[in-house]
Each structure stands twice: as structure tokens, then as C-alpha cells.
Scaffold this motif. Structure first.
Motif, short mmCIF file in Angstrom:
data_model
loop_
_atom_site.label_atom_id
_atom_site.label_comp_id
_atom_site.label_asym_id
_atom_site.label_seq_id
_atom_site.Cartn_x
_atom_site.Cartn_y
_atom_site.Cartn_z
N GLU A 290 73.19 57.56 -16.09
CA GLU A 290 72.87 57.71 -14.67
C GLU A 290 74.08 58.20 -13.90
O GLU A 290 75.19 57.97 -14.31
N LEU B 233 62.89 52.42 -19.63
CA LEU B 233 63.42 51.40 -18.73
C LEU B 233 63.68 50.09 -19.45
O LEU B 233 64.54 49.32 -19.05
N PHE C 146 58.74 59.53 -3.12
CA PHE C 146 57.33 59.59 -3.50
C PHE C 146 56.62 60.81 -2.94
O PHE C 146 55.55 61.17 -3.41
N LEU D 259 65.84 54.73 8.05
CA LEU D 259 65.79 53.54 7.21
C LEU D 259 66.93 53.50 6.21
O LEU D 259 66.88 52.77 5.24
N LEU E 190 58.13 56.10 -19.83
CA LEU E 190 58.86 55.47 -18.73
C LEU E 190 59.15 54.01 -19.03
O LEU E 190 60.29 53.54 -18.89
N ARG F 135 65.81 48.07 0.49
CA ARG F 135 65.30 49.20 -0.28
C ARG F 135 63.79 49.30 -0.31
O ARG F 135 63.24 50.35 -0.59
N LEU F 136 63.11 48.20 -0.05
CA LEU F 136 61.65 48.22 -0.07
C LEU F 136 61.10 49.12 1.02
O LEU F 136 60.06 49.75 0.87
N PHE G 140 59.16 62.29 -12.32
CA PHE G 140 60.08 61.19 -12.09
C PHE G 140 60.44 60.53 -13.41
O PHE G 140 61.58 60.18 -13.66
N ILE H 57 68.90 59.11 -14.40
CA ILE H 57 68.62 59.42 -13.00
C ILE H 57 69.91 59.81 -12.29
O ILE H 57 70.99 59.25 -12.50
N ILE I 207 63.31 56.67 -4.48
CA ILE I 207 62.33 57.48 -5.19
C ILE I 207 61.54 58.22 -4.13
O ILE I 207 60.78 57.62 -3.37
N TYR J 161 67.61 60.79 -5.65
CA TYR J 161 67.93 59.43 -6.10
C TYR J 161 69.42 59.25 -6.26
O TYR J 161 69.97 58.19 -5.96
N VAL K 66 74.67 57.50 -10.06
CA VAL K 66 74.14 57.03 -8.79
C VAL K 66 75.29 56.68 -7.87
O VAL K 66 76.32 56.21 -8.30
N VAL L 128 64.15 59.96 -15.07
CA VAL L 128 64.67 58.69 -15.59
C VAL L 128 65.05 58.83 -17.06
O VAL L 128 66.08 58.33 -17.51
N PRO M 47 67.80 51.99 -19.96
CA PRO M 47 67.52 52.29 -18.54
C PRO M 47 68.44 53.32 -17.93
O PRO M 47 68.08 53.92 -16.92
N LEU N 156 60.73 52.94 0.48
CA LEU N 156 59.76 53.12 -0.60
C LEU N 156 58.35 53.08 -0.04
O LEU N 156 57.50 53.92 -0.34
#
Lengths: 360, 309, 269
Positions: B303, B293, B37, B96, B289, B101-102, B236, B244, B35, B29, B305, B240, B297, B105
Motif C-alpha cells: 500500500e 483482505l 463509491f 467532510l 477481494l 471516516r464513516l 476497486f 491500494i 473509497i 484512496y 497511503v 486493493v 491486505p 463513505l
């Protein structure tokens, strides 16, 4: 030589009429091969409604909800509790207030399930409003699972949901004295119960399609799509993104709730097993495959992704026996493989759905 | 008090496994804002492959000591998982990288389903027994009891996590990983190949997951093709919780989550007057979680990132 | 331009801001900035990179919460705290990196701009689903208004094209049309000429003059000194978050503090 039909309004209406006729006659044809095939048609309609509901959340508003099955469950259990002997058997005060048992008219159930699911939609939407895409996905997934776990465990100390055993003996739908739980004898023809449900679901599906299209082409629809495309710009244009997102969750959920109630009536039985995470993912796959936001695509995606695995389930074993001589892949495995691969391949090669983009 | 300490120890054991898996999530991440999966399924494959190796070795060399079997099994599981993970990255995520971003995922979810189904087809739908490889007599530590395999989990996890942190902080590879994690484009300008670093990051995460998979199998003596999903989600959550993208955060988050779950499962019955039982245990992770969040968050340690400007 | 009726008379202050400050941790991005924009002006906000121009923009459009500052918009106290209320209050903005709704048509983009000025039950879900007469009238009005704005900025032939297919210059015009659709009191443009060639810049200048002639007030961040000098009525220069000069473009251009801030270069950044 290709047949070129001019696209006039008259031709469009003729096309619709032909399609309607085909859909009305379809179960008769399918029924020749057995009621199981009509069941597939009926369930396909339910999934179309679910996919269109999720399409509002994912397709229009761009919010990846991985726990959509929760709304399906809410509608189903609501109807199950209001139209079965379960609560009657559990609680003394119900026996006293409703000596004939709990039954509910469909005219009350449909709006009620829509409303209840919408409430859950808002409850779910509220905490996730500020989350970014992938976090939103995981949290909604969590909510879906939480609902399922509660349904599975709310049988002690007070038995609300009857836990893993589920609720059975749910009333079938009744309209104008005709019970959908029995076949309808019209003299020259007998329509099996399954087919009656198919027609009911077909009508509901048409309503849902019309509502979806009308929402898309409206101020609300544009607001959803603006949020999907660029939330900051949408806010800068004065859109109350919080309320608009909640509206998406609520509307999407309401379709799920109605489907759920119909499912409970159709199957006569509900249990937490029907509302697992895989179902949410299946519905997401239908929306993705159809092209997010594209109503026709989502309808087609739902029908294909539901019907093909079911058809395979019916013919997979005999087919494999005939060709390979042994059943190598179980139908359930086949269905999961199909979904998984469909999702991967669509995203890699046709991310806008297999029907393609809206305009060039 | 003894019970409390026991719960804490159990929680640390559980948490160590979460931490190992959380590291994989957090590193990926941090670089890709993705994420992964499929990570839970990699754990499952690690467990399955280990089990197959254990069965094989036990039938071929019945005299062989459990510890050797364990080492050889994991020595096979690790490369298998590394290759698997690198392939997934190359085939499904890399094309991708610039998509909305979808897309990755959804691909990740699809792949996770494919992996689960393949595992079901290869190893069968029924749970399989993972035999005990270590002696089972519990060891006493300050009033509480730990089985040798639990102690192993604590030690192995601690060693691996320390090793990873040393790798990231002191080696040149680690520096490259940190650079790509902060800004892949600038790293490229500095002569670092982000594709290579990303692949390596996936592989390191997969190796940790493979070990975690075998440890889980040893701990519960059971493997099943669905065993990766829930631990994956919880790991996960742990990532978080810690922040993350933040490697020490993943460790802290994992251990904390393990303790929260252990204490929660132990005491939830008392706390809610019997309304909620310990089978609501899985909800704790989800609750954590959601709370994190909503209220913090960026996690406990913040984080880290990448700049995807 | 449609709906030019309700514009404030020239000369009245549209936006007044005093004591605006914003800190990010240890960095002071804005330090006691004051600005006063009158109706019908084109007001320029310039300064070297990192001077705080976009920060100021983001403060007055609600994207950042200021650490201090008093704002008056069209004579009313104005507190730009939530982004979506900014358009309602009357400031519409464009963005440095164009933020269009890529997968929607140009027409739809501008129609979204009308969202903040169309209210009522008939415009919402119920009207949409039942297709009431009031809803249809509302939709037709929105579409008409949007179409007129597309014509106004000169891209009406692309009405049905997806926003992402438009050329760069046309995308900038579309963003301006969309902002105009909110019937703003102040149009705030963040580097509208960035990335444009000379022809496109001339076209932009003409468009902005046209908008001004129709009574609108414009606040403009720009790097192109020539464009700014030729277009703006007044200018504020920021450097390191402070106002270092304010006034007529010609005066500001020769102000030694300004020249020094730009390190003596006349070329645009």
C-alpha cells in the motif's frame, strides 16, 4: 402559551398508554383509505426491526455493514423452505417423511430464524474482524451480494431455492387456530389479514425496541460503544474485541432473521429480487438518519424513510398529473433520489442524525 | 492451449478496463483514505454521454468514419466526467475531510445512488444499444482472435496507463501529487496546495473512467444506467489486489483480476463438476477481494497511503 | 480508593523485565533493556525524544511484540502478547494522545474500565435483556465503583458529561480513573503531564502521590524533568533504545552520560 407537562413517572405511563392506543387504532383509520395503507404500516414495522438490528452493528459497535439484507434473506428463505410446498415437490424423501407437507409453527420459526441468522452473522463477522472501516463496508457488501447470487442460482443441479422464480405459496402465520392469511370476523367487526399482521409485527417491534434499549444500557452495550469510539483503548481496558464484535454481528443479524421470516409469511412469496443491495443501503440510511445508536431516532428514521416513499408512490402519479399534467418522475426514481439525497444531506449537515446528539 | 491463450487475451482486455478504473480509486484512496463509491457511476456517465454523442454525430454526419465519431464522442465525455468528479469532490467530500471516516463513505454511497437515478431519468430505464464504430472482423494473433475494438482497448489502455505513470514520475504536477499523497500537511508547508492537487487527482481519475466507460460500451454494445456499479466494485478490488494507493499496483491488479475472471469463468464449470456455472462469474471478484483482505491486505505491491497523523 | 485490599506488600517486585529488545526493520528501538519496579514505587522512564520510551510501553502493554525479553508481573511469568489480556493480567495504561471514549459520558468511560473485572452470565446479554436481579446488582456495583473513582480523581461533577466536553486536564484525570477501574497491579502512564500548565501539573503530582499512598505502583513516562525528580522514587534513562542510567533521580540527574544525552539542556523537551 405553551403547555408544560411535568415529567413524572405517572405522566410517562399515561403517554405510553395513549401511544399504544393510537397505534392500535391507527390501522382502522388507515383502512378507511384502503388496505394498501395498512400494508404500509405493517411493512414499516418490519423495517423498524431491520433498522434496529443494523443499529446494533453500525450504531452501537460502529461496524459499517453494507450487506445486512443477507440476514433478512436468510430468515425469509428459511421460513419459505420450512413452510411451503417447494421442498415437498422437489424431494422424494420429504414427501415420505412429511406426507402432509412442510409446515412450521410460528413458535418454532421465530427462535429458529433468529438463531440461523445469528450463525450467519458470526460467519460473516469472522473474516471482517480485523478490517478497517471502509474495507469492512465493501467486504460486507460483497457478502450480501454473494448470498443473493447464490439464492438466485441454487436451482441447478439441485433445486434448493428455485432461483429467480422464488418460492411461493408460503404458509401464513397461524396462532391459536387463527390463520393470519384470512380476515378475522369478530362479529361486530372484521379485521383484514393485513391488519392482523400489523398487530403481530407491532408486538415484535416493541420487543425489539425493549431489547435494544436494554442492551444499550448494559455492560455489553458499553463494550460495543467503547469499540466504536476507540478500539485500541477498548482492548487496553481488557475488552475481548473479537468476541464482542461477533456478538454485535450475531445479535444484529438475529433481528434481521426474525424480520425476514415474518416477511416471508406476510408476503406468501420470496425471491432474490427482494434482497438486493439497495435494500441494505436503505436500512443503513435509516440508521444514519436516525442517529447511529439512538433507538428513538432509528425507529423514527425507519418509519419516515419507509413510509414517505411508499406514500409518494401512491400519490405521486395523481399529484404530478394534477400539478404538472404528466408523470415526470416515476415513483421508484423518486424513492431512490430521496434516499440518496437524504444520505448526502444528513452527513453534510446533521451527521449525528436529525434528532441530534445524545446529551449536550 | 489455444483456448487458454484466448482466455488470457480476453482477460487482458477485461483487465485493461479494470486497470483504468482502478487507477482512479487508488489515487483517491492514496490521498484521502476514501473509497470513492461514485467512481463507478462516473464510468457510467462517461459511457452514456459517449453514446449520446455517437447517436448525435451519426444522425448529423452519417458519412463520418467510426474512428472520428469515437474520438469526438470521448472528447466530450472526458470533460463532462472531469467536471462531474471535481464537483463531487468539492461539494460532498471536501467538507467532510476531518469527519470520522464513516461520513464520507455514506455520502459517497448516497451520491452514487443519486447519480444512478438521474441517469435513469435522463436516459431512460431501458438498456440502449451502442453501435459498432469499428470494423468487426476479428484479427488473428498467435492462434487466438481479437476483435478490432478489443485491440483498441488494449492499446488505448496501455497508452493511457503509461502516460499516467510518466506524468506521476517525471512532471512537477506528478511530484506534487506524490507529495500530497504521502503527507498533505507537509506538502502544504512546501507550498503545494493540497486542495488543488486533490481536485486534479479526481479529474485525472475521472478522465480515465470516462474513456473506460466508452470502451466498455463499445465492447458490449450496450449501455444501461446500472452499468457502473459492478465494474466499479471490481476495479476497486483490483486496486486493493495490487496494493491500494500504489499506481503500478492498480495496473497489475486490474490485469490480474481480468485474467482471473476470464479463466475462472471459463473453467469453473469443469472445476466444480457443474455445480457452479459461469453465471457465478461476479463472485470471483468478491472472492478475490475477501481473500486478499484476509491474507495479504497490503496487496501484491504494497500500500501507499498518506500519513494522516 | 475502592478495593485497596488485595495489593501486594511494599517492596515486592511488581514488574521485572530483562533483555527486552524490539527492532523495526533496520532500526533497533529497544536494545537489551532491563527494568525492575517494586510495589508502591513511582518509577520514571525518561530519555530524549525517540529513545524508545513509548516503544517500551507498547511492548509491555501488548501493542508491539518484542523480539526478545523476559517479563515477570507480580512474580508470575508474563507474556504481553495480546492487548486485551494485559488489563486482565494487571497492567492498565493511559495514552500519550488521550484515548477516551469521546461520545460516552465520563461515568460510562470509567464503567468500561470495570469490564475486565466483571464476569458471569448475569453480566452478559441474557442478564441485560431479562434484567435479572443479578444483572441489576452487577450494574449498580459497576456504577458505584466508577462513581467513587471519579470522586477520587476529583471530576465527579462531570459524571454525566460527554468525555469530549471535559477540559484537557480533566480528560487526563478521567483516563487515569478509567485505568484505575481495572484494579491494576501496575498503573502505566504515558506522558500524563503533556500539555498541562503548572497548576495542572501540581494537581497531577498530588493525585499520583495519593494513588501511591493508597498502595498502587506507577510507571511513568515523562519529559518534565522537575516533575519527574519531585515525584519518582527511581528512574531509568533510555537513549537510542539502551539503558544509559538507572537509580535515584538525583544520582541520575547528575550522571554525565545522561547530561550528554540531553545535550546538556535542563529544559524539558
Amino acid at each position: 402559551m405553551s403547555l408544560q407537562l411535568p415529567w413524572t413517572r405517572k405522566n410517562a405511563w399515561i403517554g405510553v398508554a395513549l401511544l399504544a392506543l393510537a397505534l392500535l387504532l391507527l390501522p382502522f383509520v388507515a383502512g378507511l383509505f384502503g388496505n394498501a395503507w395498512i400494508r404500509i404500516l405493517a411493512f414499516a414495522m418490519l423495517y423498524v426491526m431491520l433498522a434496529l438490528g443494523l443499529n446494533i452493528v453500525v450504531g452501537y459497535a460502529g461496524l459499517l455493514d453494507l450487506g445486512y439484507v443477507a440476514f433478512y434473506a436468510v430468515g425469509a428463505y428459511m421460513y419459505a423452505l420450512l413452510a411451503s410446498p417447494h421442498l415437498f415437490e422437489q424431494f422424494e424423501w420429504i414427501r415420505q417423511t412429511f406426507p402432509d407437507g412442510l409446515h412450521s409453527s410460528i413458535w418454532m420459526v421465530i427462535p429458529l430464524s433468529a438463531a440461523l441468522a445469528a450463525v450467519f452473522g458470526v460467519l460473516l463477522g469472522f473474516p471482517v474482524l480485523r478490517l478497517r472501516g471502509d474495507y469492512l463496508a465493501i467486504v460486507t457488501l460483497g457478502f450480501g451480494e454473494i448470498i443473493r447470487i447464490f439464492l438466485n442460482n441454487l436451482n441447478a443441479p439441485i433445486n434448493f431455492t428455485n432461483g429467480p422464480q422464488g418460492i411461493s405459496k408460503i404458509d401464513p402465520v397461524q396462532i391459536g387456530g387463527i390463520s393470519f392469511g384470512r380476515s378475522l370476523d369478530l362479529g361486530f367487526i372484521t379485521i383484514p389479514s393485513v391488519q392482523l399482521y400489523y398487530y403481530l409485527f407491532l408486538v415484535l417491534t416493541v420487543v425489539v425496541i425493549v431489547v435494544s434499549v436494554r442492551l444499550q444500557d448494559s455492560r455489553v452495550g458499553r463494550a460495543w460503544m467503547a469499540i466504536r469510539e476507540d478500539e485500541i483503548a477498548a482492548k487496553a481496558m481488557g475488552i475481548h474485541t473479537r468476541n464482542v464484535k461477533l456478538l454485535a454481528f450475531a445479535m444484529g443479524a438475529s433481528f434481521g432473521g426474525v424480520s425476514g421470516a415474518m416477511f416471508a409469511a406476510f408476503q406468501g412469496f420470496v425471491s432474490p429480487e427482494s434482497f438486493v443491495l439497495m435494500e441494505s443501503i436503505v436500512i443503513v440510511a435509516m440508521v444514519v438518519l436516525g442517529g447511529m445508536g439512538n433507538v428513538a431516532g432509528v425507529v423514527l428514521g425507519a418509519v419516515l424513510l419507509y413510509a414517505i416513499p411508499e406514500v409518494l408512490r401512491l400519490i405521486a402519479k395523481p399529484l404530478q398529473m394534477a400539478i404538472i399534467g404528466d408523470e415526470v418522475i416515476a415513483p421508484e426514481a423518486l424513492r431512490m433520489l430521496l434516499f440518496g439525497l437524504a444520505m448526502v444531506l444528513i452527513m453534510l449537515y446533521r451527521p449525528h442524525g436529525f434528532i441530534g446528539r445524545r446529551h449536550a | 492451449m489455444d483456448i487458454f491463450f484466448q482466455q488470457i487475451l480476453n482477460g487482458l482486455v477485461l483487465g485493461s478496463v479494470y486497470a483504468l478504473v482502478a487507477l482512479g480509486y487508488t489515487m483517491v484512496y492514496g490521498i484521502l483514505q476514501l473509497i470513492n463509491f461514485t467512481h463507478g457511476e462516473v464510468l457510467m456517465i462517461g459511457a452514456m454521454v459517449s453514446m449520446t454523442m455517437v447517436m448525435l454525430l451519426q444522425s448529423l454526419f452519417p458519412e463520418l468514419h467510426g474512428v472520428w465519431i469515437m474520438i469526438m464522442a470521448v472528447a466530450v465525455a472526458i470533460p463532462v466526467c472531469m467536471v462531474l468528479s471535481a464537483t463531487i469532490e468539492r461539494v460532498a467530500y471536501r467538507p467532510l475531510r476531518n469527519a470520522p471516516r464513516l461520513a464520507p463513505l455514506i455520502t459517497a454511497i448516497g451520491l452514487a445512488i443519486v447519480l444512478q437515478t438521474l441517469a435513469m431519468m435522463i436516459w431512460g430505464p431501458n438498456p440502449k444499444v451502442f453501435p459498432d464504430l469499428l470494423p468487426t472482423t476479428p484479427i488473428e494473433i498467435g492462434g487466438a482472435f481479437l476483435a478490432p475494438k478489443q485491440l483498441l482497448i488494449l492499446v488505448v489502455s496501455a497508452v493511457l496507463m503509461t502516460g499516467l505513470i510518466i506524468l506521476i514520475q517525471t512532471t512537477s504536477l506528478g511530484r506534487s501529487m506524490r507529495a500530497v499523497s504521502e503527507n498533505p500537511k507537509i506538502a502544504l508547508l512546501m507550498g503545494i496546495n493540497p486542495d488543488r492537487i486533490i481536485a486534479i487527482t479526481f479529474m485525472i481519475g475521472a478522465a480515465l473512467a470516462a474513456v473506460a466507460g466508452m470502451l466498455v460500451a463499445m465492447n458490449y454494445n450496450i449501455v444501461h444506467f446500472t452499468m457502473g456499479f459492478i465494474p466499479g466494485l471490481k476495479a476497486f478490488t483490483a486496486a486493493v489486489l495490487g496494493g491500494i494507493g500504489n499506481v503500478p499496483g492498480a495496473v497489475l491488479g486490474g490485469l490480474l483480476l481480468g485474467i482471473i475472471e476470464s479463466l475462472g469463468a471459463g473453467y469453473v464449470g469443469d472445476l466444480t463438476g457443474g455445480f457452479l456455472g459461469s453465471h457465478y462469474q461476479d463472485i470471483f471478484a468478491f472472492a478475490v477481494l475477501i481473500l486478499v483482505l484476509l491474507f495479504r491486505p497490503s496487496g501484491l505491491l504494497g500500500e501507499r497511503v498518506a500519513d494522516r497523523a | 480508593m475502592p478495593d485497596a485490599a488485595s495489593l501486594p506488600p511494599e517492596g515486592t517486585p511488581i514488574l521485572k523485565a530483562f533483555g527486552v529488545s524490539k527492532r523495526f526493520g533496520g532500526l533497533t528501538a529497544l536494545d537489551d533493556v532491563a527494568i525492575s519496579i517494586d510495589a508502591g514505587q513511582i518509577y520514571g522512564l525518561i530519555g530524549p525524544n525517540g529513545a524508545g520510551k513509548t516503544t517500551f510501553f507498547n511492548v509491555i502493554t501488548g501493542l508491539y511484540t518484542p523480539d526478545g525479553g523476559v517479563f515477570l508481573l507480580n512474580g508470575q511469568a508474563y507474556s504481553p502478547s495480546t492487548v486485551h489480556r494485559v488489563a486482565e493480567a494487571g497492567i492498565a495504561r493511559t495514552f500519550q494522545n488521550i484515548r477516551l471514549f469521546a461520545e460516552m459520558t465520563a461515568l460510562e468511560n470509567v464503567m468500561v474500565g470495570r469490564h475486565v473485572r466483571t464476569h458471569g452470565l448475569h453480566a452478559g446479554v441474557i442478564g441485560a435483556v431479562l434484567r435479572t436481579a443479578a444483572f441489576k446488582a452487577s450494574e449498580a456495583a459497576i456504577k458505584d465503583h466508577a462513581m467513587q473513582l471519579l470522586q477520587y480523581v476529583g471530576i465527579d461533577r462531570y459524571a454525566q458529561s460527554l468525555a469530549r466536553t471535559l477540559s484537557y486536564g480533566d480528560q487526563r484525570r478521567l483516563e487515569i480513573a478509567r485505568a484505575l477501574a481495572t484494579e491494576p497491579v501496575l498503573l502505566a502512564l504515558d506522558e500524563p503531564a503533556a500539555g498541562m500548565n503548572a497548576t495542572e501539573k501540581n494537581g497531577l503530582r498530588d493525585l499520583l502521590r495519593k494513588i501511591q499512598a493508597d498502595g498502587k505502583t506507577i510507571l511513568l513516562i515523562e519529559h518534565d524533568v522537575k516533575l519527574v525528580m519531585g515525584l519518582c522514587d527511581r528512574v531509568t534513562v533510555l537513549d537510542y533504545g539502551k539503558v544509559i542510567a538507572q537509580g535515584l533521580p538525583a544520582a541520575v540527574q547528575s550522571d554525565p552520560a545522561v547530561v550528554e544525552a540531553y545535550l546538556g539542556t535542563q529544559a524539558h523537551a
